[in-house]
Scaffold this active site. Structure first.
Site, PDB file in Angstrom:
ATOM      1  N   HIS A  39       0.593  -1.320  32.787  1.00 46.99           N
ATOM      2  CA  HIS A  39       1.776  -1.945  32.182  1.00 46.99           C
ATOM      3  C   HIS A  39       2.279  -3.131  33.023  1.00 46.99           C
ATOM      4  O   HIS A  39       2.568  -4.203  32.500  1.00 46.99           O
ATOM      5  CB  HIS A  39       2.930  -0.945  32.045  1.00 46.99           C
ATOM      6  CG  HIS A  39       2.593   0.281  31.245  1.00 46.99           C
ATOM      7  ND1 HIS A  39       1.723   0.280  30.196  1.00 46.99           N
ATOM      8  CD2 HIS A  39       3.047   1.564  31.331  1.00 46.99           C
ATOM      9  CE1 HIS A  39       1.638   1.495  29.672  1.00 46.99           C
ATOM     10  NE2 HIS A  39       2.432   2.296  30.349  1.00 46.99           N
ATOM     11  N   LYS A  51      -4.339   5.484  26.545  1.00 48.80           N
ATOM     12  CA  LYS A  51      -4.443   5.370  27.990  1.00 48.80           C
ATOM     13  C   LYS A  51      -4.491   6.777  28.606  1.00 48.80           C
ATOM     14  O   LYS A  51      -4.031   7.710  27.956  1.00 48.80           O
ATOM     15  CB  LYS A  51      -3.292   4.551  28.550  1.00 48.80           C
ATOM     16  CG  LYS A  51      -1.950   5.288  28.623  1.00 48.80           C
ATOM     17  CD  LYS A  51      -1.040   4.706  29.668  1.00 48.80           C
ATOM     18  CE  LYS A  51      -0.402   5.845  30.416  1.00 48.80           C
ATOM     19  NZ  LYS A  51       0.513   5.492  31.440  1.00 48.80           N
ATOM     20  N   ARG A  76      -7.021  20.473  15.459  1.00 48.59           N
ATOM     21  CA  ARG A  76      -7.957  21.572  15.719  1.00 48.59           C
ATOM     22  C   ARG A  76      -7.783  22.713  14.709  1.00 48.59           C
ATOM     23  O   ARG A  76      -8.746  23.352  14.308  1.00 48.59           O
ATOM     24  CB  ARG A  76      -7.722  22.126  17.123  1.00 48.59           C
ATOM     25  CG  ARG A  76      -8.065  21.118  18.169  1.00 48.59           C
ATOM     26  CD  ARG A  76      -7.504  21.485  19.521  1.00 48.59           C
ATOM     27  NE  ARG A  76      -8.239  20.721  20.508  1.00 48.59           N
ATOM     28  CZ  ARG A  76      -8.976  21.272  21.485  1.00 48.59           C
ATOM     29  NH1 ARG A  76      -9.012  22.572  21.650  1.00 48.59           N
ATOM     30  NH2 ARG A  76      -9.653  20.515  22.311  1.00 48.59           N
TER      31      ARG A  76
HETATM   32  C1  BG6 Z   1       4.069   5.623  30.130  1.00 52.80           C
HETATM   33  C2  BG6 Z   1       4.155   6.390  31.419  1.00 52.80           C
HETATM   34  O1  BG6 Z   1       2.824   4.999  29.997  1.00 52.80           O
HETATM   35  O2  BG6 Z   1       5.092   4.629  30.117  1.00 52.80           O
HETATM   36  C3  BG6 Z   1       5.540   7.004  31.597  1.00 52.80           C
HETATM   37  O3  BG6 Z   1       3.176   7.418  31.418  1.00 52.80           O
HETATM   38  C4  BG6 Z   1       6.602   5.942  31.485  1.00 52.80           C
HETATM   39  O4  BG6 Z   1       5.656   7.669  32.843  1.00 52.80           O
HETATM   40  C5  BG6 Z   1       6.396   5.156  30.198  1.00 52.80           C
HETATM   41  O5  BG6 Z   1       7.865   6.580  31.478  1.00 52.80           O
HETATM   42  C6  BG6 Z   1       7.348   3.990  30.139  1.00 52.80           C
HETATM   43  O6  BG6 Z   1       7.267   3.417  28.869  1.00 52.80           O
HETATM   44  P1  BG6 Z   1       8.517   2.726  28.229  1.00 52.80           P
HETATM   45  O7  BG6 Z   1       8.012   2.171  26.937  1.00 52.80           O
HETATM   46  O8  BG6 Z   1       9.553   3.793  28.048  1.00 52.80           O
HETATM   47  O9  BG6 Z   1       8.960   1.684  29.210  1.00 52.80           O
END
Ligand code: BG6
Length: 501
Positions: A243, A151, A48
């Site tokens: 996930h 996301k 920005r």
């Molecule tokens: C993110 C979530 O998408 O994934 C977080 O918003 C979470 O809350 C994270 O901690 C976990 O990702 P990773 O790669 O650390 O397992």
């Protein structure tokens, strides 16, 4: 197998945000170092505020210094820094996107294949796409144009569909790259390969042999500074909706007919669509939620650190009450012949006693039982922090007696000298290669929301106070209400004995 990348410009919206600073820019540098970027590839960072090109390049140097504490190759740095440019896109300027188009039209400076990485607020996704389209920057008549959407893709089915409707006014499905960073993790990519490049797993991978499957993401971290985001989101939407359901899809899908993106996505879609919808009238037996209270978690140096509860963290930020879950466990069934009757227990939590992400598969009782509590075989595909596959088997204890003990066959996925690649690096490379296999198709996103929405709604309307678990503890024992059989229990660490608690 490395693929050829066309010369392109990566246009990075949200360049001054944390994701770009900590992951994306250092990730692109790492790709450059590995020789994976085309010689002419350019990066146009968009923010920005007005920042001079010189100041931006100095800023990049700071990001790399912070990330690569042991230093980095100066020659690569010289090459990388020349790829980088900055463009100010002030929200108050009605001509901002025309100016961006003018800047990008300089064919000598910028390759005309354009990949946009939208690391912006979700409420801005549609607006940015509309503006890009308005000035012709999504037009594919001569060059490709791709848009990566961070996301979350919607916050429920209706909002995901509304966003999709906005995007498809300007983009074809093949231009949209919906990210789930779990799909960029090497250990997650290993699930499909472990299953299908070995002859030994497939014959066992069904309801004849498998008792149940647990898919777990536990973290010792709390919500930290992200209270506003997290309180509006909760564990179910934050972790489970994409996930963990994506992980489940890879564990349970049928073999794709080949490794083309369409074939892989088609099998995942089929699987996600065959998960039995949640029966909200019996939700208490299918899903369990809880919130962490104050407690102690293992700090990096091994001592137990005192940490506040979720509600205390919210209070600090001016919020008095909340029924947002920081722990969620859900039982799912898949309505197809392979998985008929096999429960999938999917759980995620902040502030549990250990941080571990794993797929734990317990097999049925063996044909020969030497005693009542004979260990059942477990296969564990551990995603993080250790990337490994473990198989627990019974074996005779040498000696005069007929007795067995459990051995753990441990296959580390990572060996000395292996590359360490952040999931965003892999995914940015796939974006530039035009390979959407590790990105979500809209049908996957919709199937995921369709499953999650009824739980979220039922929980939102249920005013019963949430169960509390002390930070640093194991799963609340009340969560075992979702187990189908009395002899089922949460599997903990990957070490032997992780089934004893
Ligand atoms: C993110 C979530 O998408 O994934 C977080 O918003 C979470 O809350 C994270 O901690 C976990 O990702 P990773 O790669 O650390 O397992």
């Amino acid at each position: 197998m490395s693929k050829k990348i066309d010369p392109c410009t990566l246009v990075l919206f949200g360049a001054s945000g944390n994701l770009a600073r900590i992951k994306l820019i250092p990730g692109l540098f790492h790709l450059d170092e590995a020789g994976r970027l085309d010689d002419d590839m350019k990066i146009l960072s968009v923010g920005r505020g007005e920042v001079s090109e010189e100041a931006w390049r100095a800023d990049i140097k700071g990001m790399l210094d912070a990330k690569f504490k042991n230093g980095y190759d100066q020659k690569v740095f010289e090459r990388f820094i020349k790829r980088n440019h900055y463009h100010a896109n002030p929200p108050t300027d009605p001509n901002a996107f025309v100016k961006m188009k003018d800047r990008l039209s300089d064919e000598k400076s910028f390759p005309q294949n354009l990949a946009y990485f939208l690391s912006v607020r979700p409420t801005d996704f549609a607006t940015v796409v509309e503006q890009l389209s308005g000035v012709g920057l999504l037009d594919e008549s001569k060059y490709w144009r791709r848009v990566l959407i961070e996301k979350p893709f919607g916050t429920d089915l209706a909002s995901a569909q509304a966003l999709q409707a906005e995007l498809t006014k300007h983009l074809k499905e093949s231009q949209i790259y919906r990210i789930d960073h779990y799909l960029g993790k090497s250990a997650i990519q290993n699930i499909m390969l472990t299953r299908f490049t070995n002859a030994i797993f497939e014959p066992l991978w069904n309801n004849e042999h498998i008792d149940h499957i647990q898919i777990t993401n536990n973290e010792t971290l709390g919500v930290g500074e992200r209270t506003t985001f997290y309180d509006a989101t909760g564990a179910l939407r934050d972790m489970f909706q994409s996930h963990l359901l994506q992980t489940l899809a890879l564990v349970a899908m049928e073999k794709p007919k080949d490794l083309n993106p369409e074939s892989i996505r088609a099998e995942k879609i089929k699987l996600l669509q065959s998960i039995r919808p949640i029966d909200v009238n019996n939700l208490n037996k299918q899903a369990f939620r809880a919130q962490y209270s104050a407690g102690r978690v293992q700090a990096g140096d091994g001592h137990a650190e005192k940490v506040p509860g979720y509600l205390e963290e919210l209070k600090r930020d001016g919020v008095d009450s909340s029924s947002t879950e920081t722990y969620a466990a859900v039982k799912l069934f898949i309505d197809n012949p392979r998985w008929k009757g096999v429960p999938f227990y999917v759980r995620t939590a902040k502030r549990l006693h250990e941080g571990n992400t794993a797929i734990a598969i317990r097999f049925k009782k063996s044909p020969m039982q030497l005693n009542d509590d004979q260990h059942q075989n477990w296969l564990i595909i551990n995603i993080q922090p250790r990337e490994c596959v473990k198989f627990e088997v019974e074996s005779k204890i040498p000696g005069l007696d007929i007795a067995t003990r459990t051995l753990s066959i441990d296959a580390p996925q990572r060996q000395a000298g292996d590359e360490s690649i952040d999931s965003y690096e892999t995914l940015m490379l796939n974006l530039m290669e035009g390979d959407p296999s590790q990105y979500l198709h809209i049908n996957e996103v919709e199937a995921q929301w369709r499953l999650v929405d009824p739980i979220v709604k039922t929980w939102a309307n249920d005013k019963t106070p949430l169960h509390q678990y002390p930070a640093g503890d194991r799963d609340p024992k009340e969560s075992s209400v979702i187990f189908e059989a009395e002899d089922q229990f949460w599997r903990y660490s990957i070490e032997l004995g992780g089934d004893k608690h």
